[in-house]
Design a protein around this motif. Structure first.
Motif, PDB file in Angstrom:
ATOM      1  N   ILE A   1       0.909  -1.313  -0.063  1.00 42.89           N
ATOM      2  CA  ILE A   1       0.162   0.019   0.050  1.00 42.89           C
ATOM      3  C   ILE A   1       0.872   1.211   0.164  1.00 42.89           C
ATOM      4  CG2 ILE A   1      -1.692   1.453   1.344  1.00 42.89           C
ATOM      5  CD1 ILE A   1      -2.755  -1.334   2.363  1.00 42.89           C
ATOM      6  N   ARG A   2       1.825   1.163   1.035  1.00 37.19           N
ATOM      7  CA  ARG A   2       2.740   2.322   0.810  1.00 37.19           C
ATOM      8  C   ARG A   2       3.341   2.654  -0.391  1.00 37.19           C
ATOM      9  NH1 ARG A   2       6.721   3.387   5.960  1.00 37.19           N
ATOM     10  NH2 ARG A   2       5.224   4.258   7.289  1.00 37.19           N
ATOM     11  N   ASN A   3       3.891   1.437  -1.059  1.00 42.21           N
ATOM     12  CA  ASN A   3       4.707   1.615  -2.375  1.00 42.21           C
ATOM     13  C   ASN A   3       3.672   1.850  -3.661  1.00 42.21           C
ATOM     14  OD1 ASN A   3       6.862   1.200  -0.541  1.00 42.21           O
ATOM     15  ND2 ASN A   3       7.313  -0.983  -1.525  1.00 42.21           N
ATOM     16  N   ARG A   4       2.483   1.837  -3.288  1.00 37.58           N
ATOM     17  CA  ARG A   4       1.516   1.711  -4.498  1.00 37.58           C
ATOM     18  C   ARG A   4       1.981   3.091  -5.512  1.00 37.58           C
ATOM     19  NH1 ARG A   4      -1.560   3.258  -0.196  1.00 37.58           N
ATOM     20  NH2 ARG A   4      -2.790   4.880  -0.472  1.00 37.58           N
ATOM     21  N   SER A   5       1.745   3.033  -6.733  1.00 34.65           N
ATOM     22  CA  SER A   5       1.973   4.086  -7.438  1.00 34.65           C
ATOM     23  C   SER A   5       0.565   4.873  -7.355  1.00 34.65           C
ATOM     24  CB  SER A   5       2.478   3.876  -8.635  1.00 34.65           C
ATOM     25  OG  SER A   5       1.503   2.912  -9.375  1.00 34.65           O
ATOM     26  N   ARG A   6       0.470   5.902  -7.535  1.00 35.86           N
ATOM     27  CA  ARG A   6      -0.879   6.712  -7.525  1.00 35.86           C
ATOM     28  C   ARG A   6      -0.886   7.744  -8.830  1.00 35.86           C
ATOM     29  NH1 ARG A   6      -2.592   9.155  -2.993  1.00 35.86           N
ATOM     30  NH2 ARG A   6      -2.126   7.059  -1.737  1.00 35.86           N
ATOM     31  N   ASP A   7      -1.699   7.241  -9.652  1.00 36.42           N
ATOM     32  CA  ASP A   7      -1.663   8.302 -10.729  1.00 36.42           C
ATOM     33  C   ASP A   7      -2.949   9.144 -10.739  1.00 36.42           C
ATOM     34  OD1 ASP A   7      -2.988   6.043 -11.291  1.00 36.42           O
ATOM     35  OD2 ASP A   7      -2.713   6.103 -13.333  1.00 36.42           O
ATOM     36  N   GLU A   8      -2.905  10.487 -10.592  1.00 36.30           N
ATOM     37  CA  GLU A   8      -4.065  11.255 -10.740  1.00 36.30           C
ATOM     38  C   GLU A   8      -4.814  11.264 -11.857  1.00 36.30           C
ATOM     39  OE1 GLU A   8      -4.974  13.405  -8.376  1.00 36.30           O
ATOM     40  OE2 GLU A   8      -3.363  12.298  -7.046  1.00 36.30           O
ATOM     41  N   PRO A   9      -6.152  11.255 -11.781  1.00 39.27           N
ATOM     42  CA  PRO A   9      -7.173  10.907 -12.898  1.00 39.27           C
ATOM     43  C   PRO A   9      -6.554  12.016 -14.170  1.00 39.27           C
ATOM     44  CG  PRO A   9      -8.409  11.105 -11.036  1.00 39.27           C
ATOM     45  CD  PRO A   9      -6.880  11.281 -10.358  1.00 39.27           C
ATOM     46  N   THR A  10      -6.447  11.364 -15.144  1.00 38.17           N
ATOM     47  CA  THR A  10      -6.239  12.177 -16.400  1.00 38.17           C
ATOM     48  C   THR A  10      -7.613  13.055 -16.820  1.00 38.17           C
ATOM     49  OG1 THR A  10      -5.182  10.228 -17.319  1.00 38.17           O
ATOM     50  CG2 THR A  10      -5.350  12.016 -18.718  1.00 38.17           C
ATOM     51  N   THR A  11      -6.929  14.361 -17.055  1.00 39.57           N
ATOM     52  CA  THR A  11      -8.339  15.400 -17.514  1.00 39.57           C
ATOM     53  C   THR A  11      -8.232  15.348 -18.854  1.00 39.57           C
ATOM     54  OG1 THR A  11      -8.020  16.397 -15.292  1.00 39.57           O
ATOM     55  CG2 THR A  11      -9.496  17.657 -17.247  1.00 39.57           C
ATOM     56  N   PHE A  12      -9.130  14.781 -19.521  1.00 39.70           N
ATOM     57  CA  PHE A  12      -9.365  14.796 -20.917  1.00 39.70           C
ATOM     58  C   PHE A  12      -9.993  16.016 -21.600  1.00 39.70           C
ATOM     59  CE2 PHE A  12      -9.201  10.296 -19.695  1.00 39.70           C
ATOM     60  CZ  PHE A  12      -8.167   9.906 -20.581  1.00 39.70           C
ATOM     61  N   ASP A  13      -9.582  16.277 -22.843  1.00 37.05           N
ATOM     62  CA  ASP A  13     -10.516  17.631 -23.390  1.00 37.05           C
ATOM     63  C   ASP A  13     -11.633  17.284 -23.639  1.00 37.05           C
ATOM     64  OD1 ASP A  13     -10.650  20.114 -24.128  1.00 37.05           O
ATOM     65  OD2 ASP A  13      -9.620  19.827 -26.190  1.00 37.05           O
ATOM     66  N   VAL A  14     -12.745  17.642 -23.111  1.00 37.11           N
ATOM     67  CA  VAL A  14     -14.194  17.189 -23.417  1.00 37.11           C
ATOM     68  C   VAL A  14     -15.175  18.294 -23.787  1.00 37.11           C
ATOM     69  CG1 VAL A  14     -14.002  15.095 -22.117  1.00 37.11           C
ATOM     70  CG2 VAL A  14     -14.515  17.209 -20.787  1.00 37.11           C
ATOM     71  N   ASP A  15     -16.289  18.028 -24.163  1.00 33.98           N
ATOM     72  CA  ASP A  15     -17.286  18.912 -24.458  1.00 33.98           C
ATOM     73  C   ASP A  15     -18.309  18.927 -23.367  1.00 33.98           C
ATOM     74  OD1 ASP A  15     -19.308  20.930 -25.215  1.00 33.98           O
ATOM     75  OD2 ASP A  15     -19.236  20.016 -27.423  1.00 33.98           O
ATOM     76  N   ARG A  16     -18.001  19.779 -22.226  1.00 36.46           N
ATOM     77  CA  ARG A  16     -19.020  19.739 -21.053  1.00 36.46           C
ATOM     78  C   ARG A  16     -20.460  19.991 -21.244  1.00 36.46           C
ATOM     79  NH1 ARG A  16     -16.006  20.027 -15.321  1.00 36.46           N
ATOM     80  NH2 ARG A  16     -17.966  20.226 -14.314  1.00 36.46           N
ATOM     81  N   GLU A  17     -20.316  21.226 -22.281  1.00 39.42           N
ATOM     82  CA  GLU A  17     -21.529  22.182 -22.395  1.00 39.42           C
ATOM     83  C   GLU A  17     -22.618  21.232 -23.215  1.00 39.42           C
ATOM     84  OE1 GLU A  17     -23.399  24.666 -21.394  1.00 39.42           O
ATOM     85  OE2 GLU A  17     -21.720  24.342 -20.003  1.00 39.42           O
ATOM     86  N   ARG A  18     -22.077  20.241 -24.077  1.00 37.10           N
ATOM     87  CA  ARG A  18     -22.708  19.638 -24.997  1.00 37.10           C
ATOM     88  C   ARG A  18     -23.507  18.371 -24.035  1.00 37.10           C
ATOM     89  NH1 ARG A  18     -25.594  18.297 -28.034  1.00 37.10           N
ATOM     90  NH2 ARG A  18     -25.713  16.570 -29.652  1.00 37.10           N
ATOM     91  N   VAL A  19     -22.570  17.974 -23.164  1.00 37.13           N
ATOM     92  CA  VAL A  19     -23.163  16.862 -22.322  1.00 37.13           C
ATOM     93  C   VAL A  19     -24.417  17.475 -21.540  1.00 37.13           C
ATOM     94  CG1 VAL A  19     -22.879  15.386 -20.467  1.00 37.13           C
ATOM     95  CG2 VAL A  19     -21.247  15.506 -22.193  1.00 37.13           C
ATOM     96  N   ARG A  20     -24.185  18.992 -20.689  1.00 26.39           N
ATOM     97  CA  ARG A  20     -25.259  19.650 -20.153  1.00 26.39           C
ATOM     98  C   ARG A  20     -26.618  19.564 -20.907  1.00 26.39           C
ATOM     99  NH1 ARG A  20     -24.690  21.489 -15.676  1.00 26.39           N
ATOM    100  NH2 ARG A  20     -22.450  21.872 -15.951  1.00 26.39           N
ATOM    101  N   GLU A  21     -26.370  20.098 -22.155  1.00 25.25           N
ATOM    102  CA  GLU A  21     -27.608  20.218 -23.169  1.00 25.25           C
ATOM    103  C   GLU A  21     -28.328  18.999 -23.125  1.00 25.25           C
ATOM    104  OE1 GLU A  21     -25.176  23.216 -25.846  1.00 25.25           O
ATOM    105  OE2 GLU A  21     -26.447  21.565 -26.918  1.00 25.25           O
TER     106      GLU A  21
END
Lengths: 698, 698
Positions: free
Chosen positions: A449-469
């Protein structure tokens, strides 16, 4: 909320509701506090001048200022008392009084008000319905339990007060010590996450352990525990693991039973070591508090008894550990120093006539081996062996090498004194070698657990507005489900879908079909019809010239089979070559405690019959998404087993990550299923989609 | 071999190699025997007149007749001594002396001779390399271990002498008693099966337990244990469960590591409860020796502590037990007798202020419920509860109802006295409720073993002679493998195969094809080519007019790709409609210990990737064959999941039984695979076959 350290290190403690009445909780707490607490104890009770020889105050206003107030007044007076505490400027409160949410509607309302008062005055409240708190460094026992804790480095929280009472009595016999102990009670204000944080910051807490029946804010807990477990091991029994247990837990504390699957994955992602029983909880805690972490999971076993040596090896095989392969140097030394009949390979059997010296020599040689991370000493009683002396040699050798060692000096009376000395020096000893190994296993698992590599979630370039609509469409029409008419939502988050669209008349259908190469797939578009194939709502391989009629036919079928379903039209979609592809399912549902739970599996029988799925709490990074794929039993099918061309696993992993981002960005998405997401050698395509929206969260 | 009872109940015991030399094994045994043995002890040593005050004889000839001889003479004298024992007419011998098969070639030869002598004189020999034997009813401790056993009803065998020493020391502390104890040593003559039989016949042995590293004659053991376990529970630790453990076991006693899968299924078929650790072994033994069997697996939990009650419920959920649903009458009584805050549903939480009387009342009500088979009493220490008194009430209530009860009176010092009393009356008590439940689980699992229906293997009407002829072909040609050219063998045992045959020229191939309706399947027939498809050795859907050319092509391919393979010709076979069918695999290989191990699974990925298979030791009856099918995770696929037409499962079950009969009738068949056996709605068809024959066994 202020610092919690004052809760565990107060200079002055008020006991509000102190009394000298025999058998009363208010007396028990005062007595416990009076014996050994380094600070000042202030009894508060309007009806007494003194209690148990201490000056008693009528109320908190007239009393000296205190750092911590223990409240034992009747339920109906608790709220008023809390206000007084708040006014008096005391920040830390333990409400012992029961009669809150655990008792029904009226109590629940009282608890709601308690929470409000705590917020108004910024109070750190433990309880209500708590056994109290302890902190051994300042000698504080602010509980009404019959036992005090020995000093130690384990901090312990429990959602069951009785569990604390039971454990302390036993732990004192076993010489297991604690630093802080908290009976969480109803967790109306302070909860597990707060104590995980507090003890994570406390350099003198070596291990955090807990008994929990639920975790209120799972996502927050995972975040906090993740950070803390980098430095301090957390071992939890989360009860209600089984259906029967979950049912019992919910009738015990009114805990809402979250999904066991969510707890399992949530705790694992949080870096928590989960114990399945009381024995395991303390076997783990004992090892983690007493021993250093191994540098590898490779174990050496040293024994004077062949059979027990084999049993120990089986226990290693059952665990996350492995039997170490000795270096040549080690084998050479063992050959020279051990008798001819000895087995110098692991497990090292130094045979029945071994004395303490031979044991010490073998252990020393094993621990000196760079391939050895830790060791188990296993012995049967013989005429030439004194366990007490063996214990000394084991302690000394262990300390010299700085590696963890556990012991199974098997026996009854003759092993007790040795066991006690070993444990005093942090070395667990059990009659059953499997329990000794389980302690080492906890160390190795925590090391991972201590040695686990932790990668932050990737933030992809997305179209949030389109989804909201698209999601907002649900606000302007009945129902809160969306189906294939919303496939654009996936495109907006970069999850590929085949060419095509949903149209609402047969002519448009033909136009779309003509714009697509080759034959098409046509599906009825109606969020209410989830099993389209079952009602003949899917047509595969439709040539352009048949599209018009197919449209009419699909709509007629839908109307006949499910007259109440809203038909939005028909989806006309490019037909994929799927011979070399594998159907997968990617989905999400929201767990009441842990939030968005991602699911991945192969389609059809793999999910439905073999139940071969993996889950994670979102958001996740790339490595966790990859684990979801690799973790399936059927994973080799995607990787190209049995002569198939391997699927583009990177594309699958990326789709899972993109879905993780989507459901994290939009808490309004309650459930979502991409079924299937077809994975082939050249990438993935989402073929079908259904989701449910919470319009109030838009 | 004579009766073994004299081994454990001798009137006179000779110690051959008796001595008074300090530290000598011959002295230790004599001392152990002299203290407490009801019979007469006869030291034998040519160099002494008396040993430890007993008259010593020069040899067995001059000594009085004895029922049992313990042999401690040097290895080179053991064989001669055994002959003397045989001549003297003594039947029972324990050879303590080491230096036999465990030490290498010379020792192994000596052990072989020992076996011959035993056979000549019909001797019951324990060992060599044994710690000795004990029998508490006659006070006999004929071991050189430091501890004697307490009297009890558990008979105990161990392949590790050190394990016995370790266990006895611990068991004495724990007040666990034994009837007979045997250190099996090298098991050259008497082995586990003999003692299972002996103790199965002994009315005073309540439980048989053992530590084994291997089982020499698995088939015989299964037969014996099956019969004994109808009356007497057998609990075994079979070590070497894991790969690491198996490796360690084989280097410890030279035990040949059989397949763990075979042990698992063999022990299960034998009705043995398998324990995975020392702790489990004795937790099971304690419950089985002290308590009656429950009439159902439905458990009531009675507790004063919510949290521990939930933990107990989880442990029930983990086990083969279930939480009992109370009858209305029970709920009514509990409502009337328990406080309002109590939870009267299972687990019954009689809350923290419960005294002993309330505990007794709740337990009494629960045990009176006809739906309740057994109960667990779980308590946390409180001011109003005295554990000693609670123990009395639990003992009394349990005996009144005659149902099994286990306890977890949680605590340390304050629980010890109560625990001791409880255990004296057969009630296991542990700090961890999960261990208490595991004892009940052992009872319920043993109850299931006792109640199991046992169907004798069906004897089908088969053509044994035809099979013998086919198998004998291997004697007249090189290699010992048979393939599709031997499909008749299956027909002879009533396992259907498609129409067709193997021919050795293209014209005959055409003749066969013409006699079959429709197109045919053609396969190269060569026992050495096991993956026919990989070399293009299979042609599907061949019309009659192409059969001639296809024949030539197949043979050419075989010659090109595998020139050294003997080509017997080509199989021309009816082409089956397999759209609605499922491919299964039915096979057998011989385990060195357990003999013919049948395997069943679905074809392709299910066996190769998901490893979803079931195994049984042949011969098996119908119910076991059916369990092999139902036991697969993928079983629903055969039963018609996902809209498929259900396969003829009866036909599959019958084929497995017929294969069981075939491999039982012909020990010469070493391995056999029918892959696939196609299962459709109208029955099964074996499509392909490969087997290996041991020509020496024909």
């Amino acid at each position: 909320m202020g610092r919690l350290s004052e809760l565990f290190e107060p200079d002055t403690v008020a006991v509000v509701g102190a009394t000298d009445r025999e058998g009363a909780v208010g007396r028990a707490i005062l007595e416990n506090l009076s014996s050994g607490f380094a600070g000042e104890v202030v009894p508060v009770n309007p009806n007494r001048d003194t209690v148990l020889g201490l000056e008693c105050y009528a109320d908190l206003e007239s009393a000296p200022a205190v750092d911590l107030a223990i409240v034992i007044v009747p339920p109906l007076v608790v709220l008023e008392t809390l206000r007084e505490i708040g006014e008096a400027g005391t920040e830390n409160v333990v409400v012992i009084t029961a009669g809150f949410s655990e008792t029904g509607v009226e109590g629940a309302e009282r608890e709601r008000e308690l929470r409000e008062i705590a917020e108004t005055y910024d109070l750190n409240v433990v309880g209500p319905n708590s056994l109290g708190v302890m902190s051994t460094p300042v000698g504080m026992n602010a509980t009404f339990g019959p036992e005090n804790a020995r000093e130690g480095s384990i901090s312990f929280m429990s959602q069951s007060g009785a569990f604390i009472t039971a454990v302390l009595d036993w732990a004192n016999e076993q010489k297991i010590g604690f630093r802080d102990v908290v009976s969480l009670g109803n967790k109306s204000v302070l909860e597990e996450t707060d104590f995980v944080r507090e003890w994570g910051d406390d350099p003198d807490t070596d291990v955090i352990i807990g008994y929990l029946e639920d975790i209120d804010a799972g996502e927050e807990f995972v975040r906090a525990a993740r950070a803390v477990s980098d430095e301090t091991p957390i071992v939890l029994v989360k009860s209600g693991r089984t259906d029967a247990g979950a049912h019992a837990a919910s009738s015990h504390t009114g805990a809402i039973a979250g999904s066991e699957r969510a707890y399992e994955t949530g705790l694992q992602q949080a870096g928590v070591l989960r114990a399945e029983s009381v024995q395991e909880l303390f076997d783990y805690a004992r090892a983690l508090s007493g021993l250093p972490l191994p540098e590898s999971g490779d174990v050496a076993v040293v024994t004077n008894a062949g059979g027990p040596g084999v049993l120990t090896t089986d226990a290693v095989g059952d665990s996350s550990l492995e039997m170490a392969s000795f270096a040549d140097e080690t084998l050479k030394t063992l050959t020279e120093s051990m008798p001819e009949e000895a087995n110098i390979y692991n497990p090292i059997d130094i045979i029945g006539d071994a004395d303490v010296e031979r044991f010490g020599q073998a252990l020393d040689t094993a621990l000196a081996d760079p391939n050895v991370g830790s060791a188990v000493v296993v012995s049967a009683p013989t005429a030439v062996l004194t366990y007490d002396k063996l214990a000394e040699v084991v302690i000394e050798t262990r300390e010299r090498h700085g590696k963890p060692v556990v012991a199974s000096m098997m026996g009854g009376d003759r092993a007790r004194a040795a066991e006690e000395v070993l444990r005093e020096f942090g070395i667990p000893n059990y009659f059953d070698p499997a329990r000794a190994v389980s302690g080492l296993d906890a160390l190795a698992r925590y090391r991972a657990i201590r040695n686990r590599s932790r990668d932050e979630p990737t933030t992809f370039d997305v179209d949030r507005e389109r989804v909201r609509e698209i999601l907002e469409r649900t606000t302007s029409r009945p129902g809160n489900r969306l189906g294939i008419e919303s496939m654009d939502l996936l495109e907006a988050y970069g999850i590929p879908t085949p060419a095509g669209s949903v149209v609402d008349d047969p002519k448009k259908a033909r136009d779309v079909a003509e714009s697509i190469d080759g034959d098409v797939v046509m599906k009825i578009a109606s969020p209410e019809i989830s099993h389209k194939s079952d009602i003949g709502g899917v047509k595969v391989g439709v040539p352009d010239e048949n599209v018009y009629d197919a449209y009419e036919d699909l709509v007629t079928r839908a109307r006949n089979y499910q007259p109440d379903a809203r038909v939005l039209g028909v989806q006309v979609q490019e037909m994929l070559e799927i011979d070399e592809s594998t159907e997968t399912i990617v989905g999400m549902n929201r767990d009441p405690q842990f939030g968005p739970l991602l699911l991945f599996g192969l389609g059809g029988i793999f999910v439905e019959i073999l139940e071969d799925t993996s889950v994670r709490v979102a958001p996740i990074g790339e490595s966790e998404a990859r684990e979801m794929v690799d973790g399936l039993t059927a994973a080799p099918l995607l990787a190209g087993a049995r002569g198939r061309e391997p699927a583009d696993i990177d594309a699958v992993v990326e789709s899972i990550q993109r879905l993780s981002q989507l459901v994290s960005d939009f808490p309004a998405i309650l459930e979502l299923d991409i079924n299937p997401l077809v994975a082939g050698p050249d990438g993935v395509q989402a073929i079908d989609l259904v989701l449910t929206v919470d319009t109030e969260k838009l």
